[in-house]
Design a protein around this motif. Structure first.
Motif, PDB file in Angstrom:
ATOM      1  N   LEU A  40       0.807  -1.215   0.000  1.00 16.44           N
ATOM      2  CA  LEU A  40       0.000   0.000   0.000  1.00 16.44           C
ATOM      3  C   LEU A  40       0.841   1.266   0.000  1.00 16.44           C
ATOM      4  N   VAL A  41       2.098   1.150   0.383  1.00 16.07           N
ATOM      5  CA  VAL A  41       3.053   2.263   0.281  1.00 16.07           C
ATOM      6  C   VAL A  41       4.353   1.697  -0.265  1.00 16.07           C
ATOM      7  N   GLU A  42       4.761   2.180  -1.409  1.00 16.00           N
ATOM      8  CA  GLU A  42       5.997   1.723  -2.031  1.00 16.00           C
ATOM      9  C   GLU A  42       7.133   2.691  -1.713  1.00 16.00           C
ATOM     10  N   THR A  43       8.328   2.155  -1.532  1.00 20.35           N
ATOM     11  CA  THR A  43       9.516   2.956  -1.239  1.00 20.35           C
ATOM     12  C   THR A  43      10.502   2.853  -2.395  1.00 20.35           C
ATOM     13  N   GLU A  44      11.033   4.001  -2.798  1.00 21.40           N
ATOM     14  CA  GLU A  44      12.004   4.053  -3.890  1.00 21.40           C
ATOM     15  C   GLU A  44      13.162   4.970  -3.490  1.00 21.40           C
ATOM     16  N   GLN A  45      14.388   4.464  -3.628  1.00 21.62           N
ATOM     17  CA  GLN A  45      15.573   5.287  -3.426  1.00 21.62           C
ATOM     18  C   GLN A  45      15.923   5.931  -4.760  1.00 21.62           C
ATOM     19  N   ARG A  46      15.986   7.268  -4.795  1.00 25.25           N
ATOM     20  CA  ARG A  46      16.141   7.951  -6.082  1.00 25.25           C
ATOM     21  C   ARG A  46      16.882   9.275  -5.895  1.00 25.25           C
ATOM     22  N   GLY A  47      18.053   9.364  -6.518  1.00 28.23           N
ATOM     23  CA  GLY A  47      18.788  10.617  -6.544  1.00 28.23           C
ATOM     24  C   GLY A  47      19.057  11.245  -5.195  1.00 28.23           C
ATOM     25  N   GLY A  48      19.362  10.442  -4.210  1.00 29.51           N
ATOM     26  CA  GLY A  48      19.643  10.965  -2.877  1.00 29.51           C
ATOM     27  C   GLY A  48      18.428  11.120  -1.991  1.00 29.51           C
ATOM     28  N   ALA A  49      17.241  10.929  -2.550  1.00 31.30           N
ATOM     29  CA  ALA A  49      15.997  11.050  -1.775  1.00 31.30           C
ATOM     30  C   ALA A  49      15.330   9.686  -1.640  1.00 31.30           C
ATOM     31  N   VAL A  50      14.538   9.558  -0.615  1.00 37.05           N
ATOM     32  CA  VAL A  50      13.635   8.414  -0.496  1.00 37.05           C
ATOM     33  C   VAL A  50      12.250   8.885  -0.915  1.00 37.05           C
ATOM     34  N   TRP A  51      11.685   8.223  -1.916  1.00 37.47           N
ATOM     35  CA  TRP A  51      10.325   8.506  -2.374  1.00 37.47           C
ATOM     36  C   TRP A  51       9.380   7.493  -1.748  1.00 37.47           C
ATOM     37  N   LEU A  52       8.285   7.974  -1.204  1.00 36.22           N
ATOM     38  CA  LEU A  52       7.213   7.113  -0.697  1.00 36.22           C
ATOM     39  C   LEU A  52       5.987   7.320  -1.574  1.00 36.22           C
ATOM     40  N   TRP A  53       5.481   6.229  -2.130  1.00 36.95           N
ATOM     41  CA  TRP A  53       4.352   6.285  -3.051  1.00 36.95           C
ATOM     42  C   TRP A  53       3.121   5.675  -2.403  1.00 36.95           C
ATOM     43  N   LEU A  54       2.068   6.466  -2.222  1.00 35.80           N
ATOM     44  CA  LEU A  54       0.780   5.902  -1.818  1.00 35.80           C
ATOM     45  C   LEU A  54       0.310   5.027  -2.965  1.00 35.80           C
ATOM     46  N   ASN A  55      -0.037   3.780  -2.671  1.00 36.83           N
ATOM     47  CA  ASN A  55      -0.232   2.812  -3.746  1.00 36.83           C
ATOM     48  C   ASN A  55      -1.558   2.053  -3.598  1.00 36.83           C
ATOM     49  N   ARG A  56      -2.611   2.823  -3.733  1.00 31.90           N
ATOM     50  CA  ARG A  56      -3.957   2.245  -3.782  1.00 31.90           C
ATOM     51  C   ARG A  56      -4.698   2.935  -4.936  1.00 31.90           C
ATOM     52  N   PRO A  57      -4.138   2.878  -6.131  1.00 31.55           N
ATOM     53  CA  PRO A  57      -4.648   3.701  -7.233  1.00 31.55           C
ATOM     54  C   PRO A  57      -6.063   3.360  -7.655  1.00 31.55           C
ATOM     55  N   ASP A  58      -6.486   2.115  -7.455  1.00 32.17           N
ATOM     56  CA  ASP A  58      -7.848   1.734  -7.832  1.00 32.17           C
ATOM     57  C   ASP A  58      -8.886   2.440  -6.976  1.00 32.17           C
ATOM     58  N   ARG A  59      -8.465   2.944  -5.797  1.00 31.52           N
ATOM     59  CA  ARG A  59      -9.349   3.695  -4.905  1.00 31.52           C
ATOM     60  C   ARG A  59      -8.833   5.123  -4.718  1.00 31.52           C
ATOM     61  N   HIS A  60      -8.101   5.621  -5.712  1.00 31.14           N
ATOM     62  CA  HIS A  60      -7.570   6.989  -5.686  1.00 31.14           C
ATOM     63  C   HIS A  60      -6.731   7.262  -4.436  1.00 31.14           C
ATOM     64  N   ASN A  61      -6.040   6.210  -3.981  1.00 27.34           N
ATOM     65  CA  ASN A  61      -5.186   6.318  -2.788  1.00 27.34           C
ATOM     66  C   ASN A  61      -5.949   6.820  -1.569  1.00 27.34           C
ATOM     67  N   SER A  62      -7.264   6.509  -1.538  1.00 29.92           N
ATOM     68  CA  SER A  62      -8.037   6.881  -0.358  1.00 29.92           C
ATOM     69  C   SER A  62      -7.497   6.129   0.852  1.00 29.92           C
ATOM     70  N   LEU A  63      -7.662   6.740   2.008  1.00 27.93           N
ATOM     71  CA  LEU A  63      -6.978   6.289   3.213  1.00 27.93           C
ATOM     72  C   LEU A  63      -7.800   5.269   3.988  1.00 27.93           C
ATOM     73  N   ILE A  64      -7.131   4.198   4.350  1.00 26.98           N
ATOM     74  CA  ILE A  64      -7.664   3.187   5.251  1.00 26.98           C
ATOM     75  C   ILE A  64      -6.590   2.936   6.308  1.00 26.98           C
ATOM     76  N   PRO A  65      -6.940   2.343   7.455  1.00 27.26           N
ATOM     77  CA  PRO A  65      -5.937   2.174   8.508  1.00 27.26           C
ATOM     78  C   PRO A  65      -4.682   1.435   8.058  1.00 27.26           C
TER      79      PRO A  65
END
Length: 257
Positions: A3-28
């Motif tokens: 549900l949250v993907e982590t990517e190391q990129r160019g010195g930064a850590v990217w966190l991607w909300l990953n529930r695209p079928d529900r527009h990344n709506s929030l659940i616990p």
């Protein structure tokens, strides 16, 4: 699916909300994964942390269908809502306490409590088709995620109230004019803009960046935010089990079915 993907990129850590079928709506579960990912990212000592979303939206806030799925009893609904809003508010505080600059790459709409994840960022780039909108008064929810705890300090009390009373939609340019956004760009250029910021941040003094952020989000300021977020949580729970709110949720989901 994570549900949250982590990517190391160019010195930064990217966190991607990953529930695209529900527009990344929030659940616990998503917010719990986000908090764990934030904690893990801090241990990597990156130049910056970047938060973004997969799919068409950054996040549409609390998943209304998730609330309705727990509306069989007031106790069940209150427990579910309490877990979600509490975790969201802790995630916002986690971001404010993060030791290095926090950036947001807003790839689409931001509604409801998801705004708090954007308000906790130091630099925000948004795709030009994005917008911000509360929607609370359309359903009967109490505002959460910093709409009353953080937004008035950013844009002024009168403007924050106007947006919420009238359920105003702020497009990307309006959000920039209010100082909520540092850069508006085509969706295809969002990554390049943020990568450029990361490169500039990485070229500066890491210890200066850390102290700057700590001085801005000091204990006193964060304590004030925590108190206001707790007030939001309590008021949200006061309203979420009201019959009018449950009816509002059903109408809201039916209109968008």
């Amino acid at each position: 699916m994570t549900l949250v993907e982590t990517e190391q990129r160019g010195g930064a850590v990217w966190l991607w909300l990953n529930r695209p079928d529900r527009h990344n709506s929030l659940i616990p579960e998503l917010v719990s994964d986000l908090r764990a990912a934030i904690a893990a990212a801090a241990k990597r000592n990156p130049a910056a942390l970047v938060l973004s979303g997969r799919g068409a939206s950054f996040s549409t806030g609390g998943d209304v269908a998730g609330f309705l799925a727990h509306a069989g009893s007031c106790a069940e609904l209150s427990d579910y809502a309490g877990r979600l809003v509490s975790a969201l508010h802790e995630a916002i505080l986690d971001l404010l306490a993060f030791p290095v600059p926090v950036l947001a790459a807003v790839n689409g709409p931001v509604t409801g409590g998801a705004l708090g994840l954007v308000l906790a960022a130091d630099l925000v780039a948004v795709a030009e088709h994005s917008f911000l909108q509360p929607y609370y008064s359309e359903i009967g929810f109490g505002p959460d995620g910093g709409w009353t705890a953080l937004l008035p300090d950013r844009i002024g009390v009168s403007k924050a109230l106007e947006i919420q009373y009238l359920n105003r939609r702020l497009d990307a340019q309006e959000a920039a004019a209010l100082g909520l956004v540092a850069r508006v760009c085509p969706a295809s250029g969002l990554g390049s803009v943020v990568d450029g910021w990361v490169a500039e941040i990485g070229g500066g003094s890491a210890q200066t960046h850390r102290v700057t952020r700590q001085n801005v989000w000091d204990e006193r300021r964060c304590a004030g935010v925590r108190d206001r977020l707790e007030r939001e949580r309590k008021r949200f729970l006061d309203l979420v089990t009201c019959p009018a709110t449950i009816t509002g949720m059903r109408e809201f989901t039916r209109e968008r079915a």
